[in-house]
Design a protein around this motif. Sequence first.
Motif, PDB file in Angstrom:
ATOM      1  N   SER A 146       0.679  -1.279  -0.086  1.00 15.23           N
ATOM      2  CA  SER A 146      -0.061   0.032   0.024  1.00 15.23           C
ATOM      3  C   SER A 146       0.871   1.395  -0.124  1.00 15.23           C
ATOM      4  CB  SER A 146      -0.850   0.074   1.292  1.00 15.23           C
ATOM      5  OG  SER A 146      -1.844  -1.077   1.238  1.00 15.23           O
ATOM      6  N   HIS A 147       2.094   1.182   0.552  1.00 12.53           N
ATOM      7  CA  HIS A 147       2.845   2.479   0.529  1.00 12.53           C
ATOM      8  C   HIS A 147       4.337   2.238  -0.040  1.00 12.53           C
ATOM      9  CE1 HIS A 147      -0.206   4.289   3.067  1.00 12.53           C
ATOM     10  NE2 HIS A 147      -0.367   2.877   3.946  1.00 12.53           N
ATOM     11  N   ALA A 148       4.615   3.244  -0.649  1.00 16.02           N
ATOM     12  CA  ALA A 148       6.009   3.273  -1.218  1.00 16.02           C
ATOM     13  C   ALA A 148       6.915   4.543  -0.771  1.00 16.02           C
ATOM     14  CB  ALA A 148       5.940   3.062  -2.816  1.00 16.02           C
ATOM     15  N   PRO A 149       8.031   4.364  -1.119  1.00 19.06           N
ATOM     16  CA  PRO A 149       8.850   5.701  -0.769  1.00 19.06           C
ATOM     17  C   PRO A 149       8.403   6.983  -1.555  1.00 19.06           C
ATOM     18  CG  PRO A 149      10.304   3.795  -1.027  1.00 19.06           C
ATOM     19  CD  PRO A 149       8.953   3.261  -1.351  1.00 19.06           C
ATOM     20  N   THR A 150       7.676   6.816  -2.668  1.00 15.95           N
ATOM     21  CA  THR A 150       7.450   8.032  -3.553  1.00 15.95           C
ATOM     22  C   THR A 150       6.399   8.643  -3.055  1.00 15.95           C
ATOM     23  OG1 THR A 150       6.159   6.683  -4.648  1.00 15.95           O
ATOM     24  CG2 THR A 150       8.305   6.745  -5.440  1.00 15.95           C
ATOM     25  N   GLU A 151       5.518   8.144  -1.905  1.00  8.94           N
ATOM     26  CA  GLU A 151       4.320   9.065  -1.530  1.00  8.94           C
ATOM     27  C   GLU A 151       4.786  10.311  -0.884  1.00  8.94           C
ATOM     28  OE1 GLU A 151       1.765   7.305   1.321  1.00  8.94           O
ATOM     29  OE2 GLU A 151       3.329   5.753   1.626  1.00  8.94           O
ATOM     30  N   PHE A 152       5.956  10.440  -0.121  1.00  8.69           N
ATOM     31  CA  PHE A 152       6.158  11.477   0.548  1.00  8.69           C
ATOM     32  C   PHE A 152       7.365  12.220  -0.187  1.00  8.69           C
ATOM     33  CE2 PHE A 152       4.795   8.859   4.163  1.00  8.69           C
ATOM     34  CZ  PHE A 152       3.647   9.628   4.712  1.00  8.69           C
ATOM     35  N   SER A 153       7.415  12.209  -1.292  1.00 11.00           N
ATOM     36  CA  SER A 153       8.475  13.146  -1.914  1.00 11.00           C
ATOM     37  C   SER A 153       7.907  14.512  -1.919  1.00 11.00           C
ATOM     38  CB  SER A 153       8.714  12.722  -3.299  1.00 11.00           C
ATOM     39  OG  SER A 153       9.352  11.299  -3.405  1.00 11.00           O
ATOM     40  N   GLY A 154       6.484  14.841  -2.244  1.00 11.19           N
ATOM     41  CA  GLY A 154       6.039  15.964  -2.341  1.00 11.19           C
ATOM     42  C   GLY A 154       6.013  16.702  -0.887  1.00 11.19           C
ATOM     43  N   LEU A 155       5.844  16.021   0.014  1.00 12.97           N
ATOM     44  CA  LEU A 155       5.796  16.647   1.325  1.00 12.97           C
ATOM     45  C   LEU A 155       6.964  17.122   1.782  1.00 12.97           C
ATOM     46  CD1 LEU A 155       4.651  17.070   4.438  1.00 12.97           C
ATOM     47  CD2 LEU A 155       5.676  14.648   4.811  1.00 12.97           C
ATOM     48  N   TRP A 156       8.342  16.495   1.384  1.00  8.35           N
ATOM     49  CA  TRP A 156       9.493  16.683   1.607  1.00  8.35           C
ATOM     50  C   TRP A 156       9.933  17.946   1.083  1.00  8.35           C
ATOM     51  CZ3 TRP A 156      11.792  13.682   5.457  1.00  8.35           C
ATOM     52  CH2 TRP A 156      13.450  13.769   5.598  1.00  8.35           C
ATOM     53  N   SER A 157       9.658  17.994  -0.237  1.00 12.75           N
ATOM     54  CA  SER A 157       9.901  19.181  -1.041  1.00 12.75           C
ATOM     55  C   SER A 157       9.272  20.350  -0.343  1.00 12.75           C
ATOM     56  CB  SER A 157       9.234  19.005  -2.493  1.00 12.75           C
ATOM     57  OG  SER A 157       9.666  20.262  -3.027  1.00 12.75           O
ATOM     58  N   ALA A 158       7.999  20.323   0.177  1.00  8.79           N
ATOM     59  CA  ALA A 158       7.063  21.315   0.481  1.00  8.79           C
ATOM     60  C   ALA A 158       7.848  21.678   2.059  1.00  8.79           C
ATOM     61  CB  ALA A 158       5.591  20.761   0.874  1.00  8.79           C
ATOM     62  N   ALA A 159       8.359  20.843   2.501  1.00  6.18           N
ATOM     63  CA  ALA A 159       9.034  21.220   3.905  1.00  6.18           C
ATOM     64  C   ALA A 159      10.352  21.760   3.703  1.00  6.18           C
ATOM     65  CB  ALA A 159       8.833  19.947   4.883  1.00  6.18           C
ATOM     66  N   TYR A 160      11.044  21.218   3.164  1.00  6.15           N
ATOM     67  CA  TYR A 160      12.558  21.457   2.995  1.00  6.15           C
ATOM     68  C   TYR A 160      13.046  22.389   1.741  1.00  6.15           C
ATOM     69  CZ  TYR A 160      13.895  18.153   6.461  1.00  6.15           C
ATOM     70  OH  TYR A 160      13.875  17.554   7.862  1.00  6.15           O
ATOM     71  N   ALA A 161      12.162  22.590   0.801  1.00  5.32           N
ATOM     72  CA  ALA A 161      12.426  23.489  -0.406  1.00  5.32           C
ATOM     73  C   ALA A 161      11.325  24.476  -0.250  1.00  5.32           C
ATOM     74  CB  ALA A 161      12.316  22.790  -1.923  1.00  5.32           C
ATOM     75  N   GLY A 162      10.193  24.624   0.598  1.00 11.20           N
ATOM     76  CA  GLY A 162       9.394  25.652   0.490  1.00 11.20           C
ATOM     77  C   GLY A 162       9.347  26.190   1.968  1.00 11.20           C
ATOM     78  N   LEU A 163       8.916  25.352   2.768  1.00 10.14           N
ATOM     79  CA  LEU A 163       8.303  26.208   4.102  1.00 10.14           C
ATOM     80  C   LEU A 163       9.492  26.575   4.910  1.00 10.14           C
ATOM     81  CD1 LEU A 163       6.252  26.885   6.395  1.00 10.14           C
ATOM     82  CD2 LEU A 163       6.232  24.362   7.387  1.00 10.14           C
ATOM     83  N   PHE A 164      10.388  25.553   5.281  1.00 11.62           N
ATOM     84  CA  PHE A 164      11.553  25.953   6.149  1.00 11.62           C
ATOM     85  C   PHE A 164      12.434  27.084   5.595  1.00 11.62           C
ATOM     86  CE2 PHE A 164      11.464  21.507   7.887  1.00 11.62           C
ATOM     87  CZ  PHE A 164      10.175  21.413   8.883  1.00 11.62           C
ATOM     88  N   PRO A 165      12.799  27.135   4.396  1.00 14.71           N
ATOM     89  CA  PRO A 165      13.785  28.029   3.707  1.00 14.71           C
ATOM     90  C   PRO A 165      12.801  29.459   3.844  1.00 14.71           C
ATOM     91  CG  PRO A 165      13.730  26.396   2.466  1.00 14.71           C
ATOM     92  CD  PRO A 165      12.576  26.011   3.249  1.00 14.71           C
ATOM     93  N   ASP A 166      11.485  29.660   3.615  1.00 18.16           N
ATOM     94  CA  ASP A 166      10.690  30.734   3.736  1.00 18.16           C
ATOM     95  C   ASP A 166      10.575  31.094   4.978  1.00 18.16           C
ATOM     96  OD1 ASP A 166      10.200  30.800   1.026  1.00 18.16           O
ATOM     97  OD2 ASP A 166       7.903  30.204   1.257  1.00 18.16           O
TER      98      ASP A 166
END
Length: 568
Positions: A71-91
């Motif tokens: 049911s779950h694969a490593p790809t499912e959280f790639s968007g979350l990781w980007s949103a946090a580390y490339a978006g929210l935290f730098p902002d």
Amino acid sequence: MIVLSMAACADLDELLINPNGVDPSQADAVSLYNSVQLGFRNVAYSGAVYNFTTGLSRMEAETGGFTYVASHAPTEFSGLWSAAYAGLFPDIDAYIAIAEPLGLDAEVASCKIMKAYSLMMMVDLFDDIPLSQAGMGGADTPNTTPTADTGEEVYAAANTLLDEAIAALASGEGFASAAFDNFYGGDAGDWSSVASTLKLRSVIATKLAGGTGAEVNALVDGGDLIVENGQNFEWTFGTNRVNPNNRHPFYNDSYENNDGAYMSNWYMWLLAESKGFTDPRTRYYFFRQETDLESIYTDQDGANAFDCILTAVPDPEFIPPHYEAISPDMPYCLGSYSQSYFGRDHLNGSGIPPDGAIRTVYGLYPAGGKFDNTLDNGDIQNAGTDGALGAGIAPIWQASWTHFQLAEAVLTMGANGDARQLLEDAIVLSQERVKSFEDKVDGNRILATTPTIITVADTYVADSLWTEYVDFVLAEYDAAGSDDDRMAIVAREYLIALWGNGIEGYNLYRRTCLPANLQPSIDPAAGNPFIRSALYPATHVNLNQNITQKENITTPVFWDTNDASCNY
């Protein structure tokens, strides 16, 4: 030629600068703060996080496969990781650098609170994550391979951010800028309550790894917690369909042209039938497109719309042995046979039959959908014209949850307080927040004129039923023979009140092994280990040489020290 080539390269460098792009030096505080809040919503209320955590806690159907691994694969959280580390935290870091010299103390404090929550949530999912080396080097020479800090270290850093925020907000001065605050309108007192409540959350989350009742008592004595519905930490969605679509994602899922996600049969049964009567919140949580499924069973063409892997059509008299071994009351294939709540059982990953028109979907709370009044049921794939038009909320923390967690602390951590009273207050607060959504739909709309005029308001749940529900649960609590039994009741009621939020239910399950008697996977095959922490996103592992993927999904986060006796 060499001189000309060098000149040409210099010109090319200038052309590579995007005139429409924005870098930190061009940011203004107001715009950047608005970006921070949107980014925080996208992380804190990520669809990937919600689907992952609600599936594991049985709040929503787990349908990706017949096992957790499938049911779950490593790809499912790639968007979350980007949103946090490339978006929210730098902002957030960029905003703090701009806002602190301007004296925007309350705004900076709120950013630290949002970062603290996001960090703790990421630890709750993955355990060890980058923090101390994340964002190092700046825009010119970014560190793209940060090492991971331990989950315990990240939690400690998050609590430091919360302490800094509380100190900055002590003056009581609210937002000084024109930045839009979707949560509290710039009120410093409310933000301070969020910070203190998140510290309480941290203590109780880590109770198996050092959190103490004394720490809980100190936070309660401080008197600065989210304890009333007016203080709730929640994102408010709008009703705009396009440019932009700012409606609740649940509404987008069910009220446009899609069939909508499968609801959890077990969770709907928990509300609709498990106590012998229907929880008054059920008609707010869920909307039934079809209220007479039994008539469809008898029609062979209609029966093809139903799916379970052991029977051709749902049979209310049949319970698989591995269900019955957990509870003879365990629902099979339907959330409620008599009331027609229709979703999917846990880990039913079989094909999709033509059942879109009969699926139970998200209701009025918190999705901003339709109230289930029986007289107005039917197809809701109407291009976003039904119910409250998506004006729902993302419940990140509710006042009722504070009381549930304090009851847990009293029963399991030796904290001060009356767990019974806290349980009662928690249920009432949950009920009141759900009932308040009645204002989002037109109660005067007429549903029937024969034999008498009936409006939407006439179909709302009677006041007496809300009180009777509370009395029933308290009688259960009084009859319980031990604190363990009482905690089981608190956990069950907490999970019900958590509808719309998955991470807190997943955390509750892992730290308490409760609620008991959860629905097992529909396939009785052995070898289906429970996911005690998520695999790292593929993008993180593949692009960072300092990170290796976890060996298996049974690796717990640092605060989850429960042993294998938990019925995961």
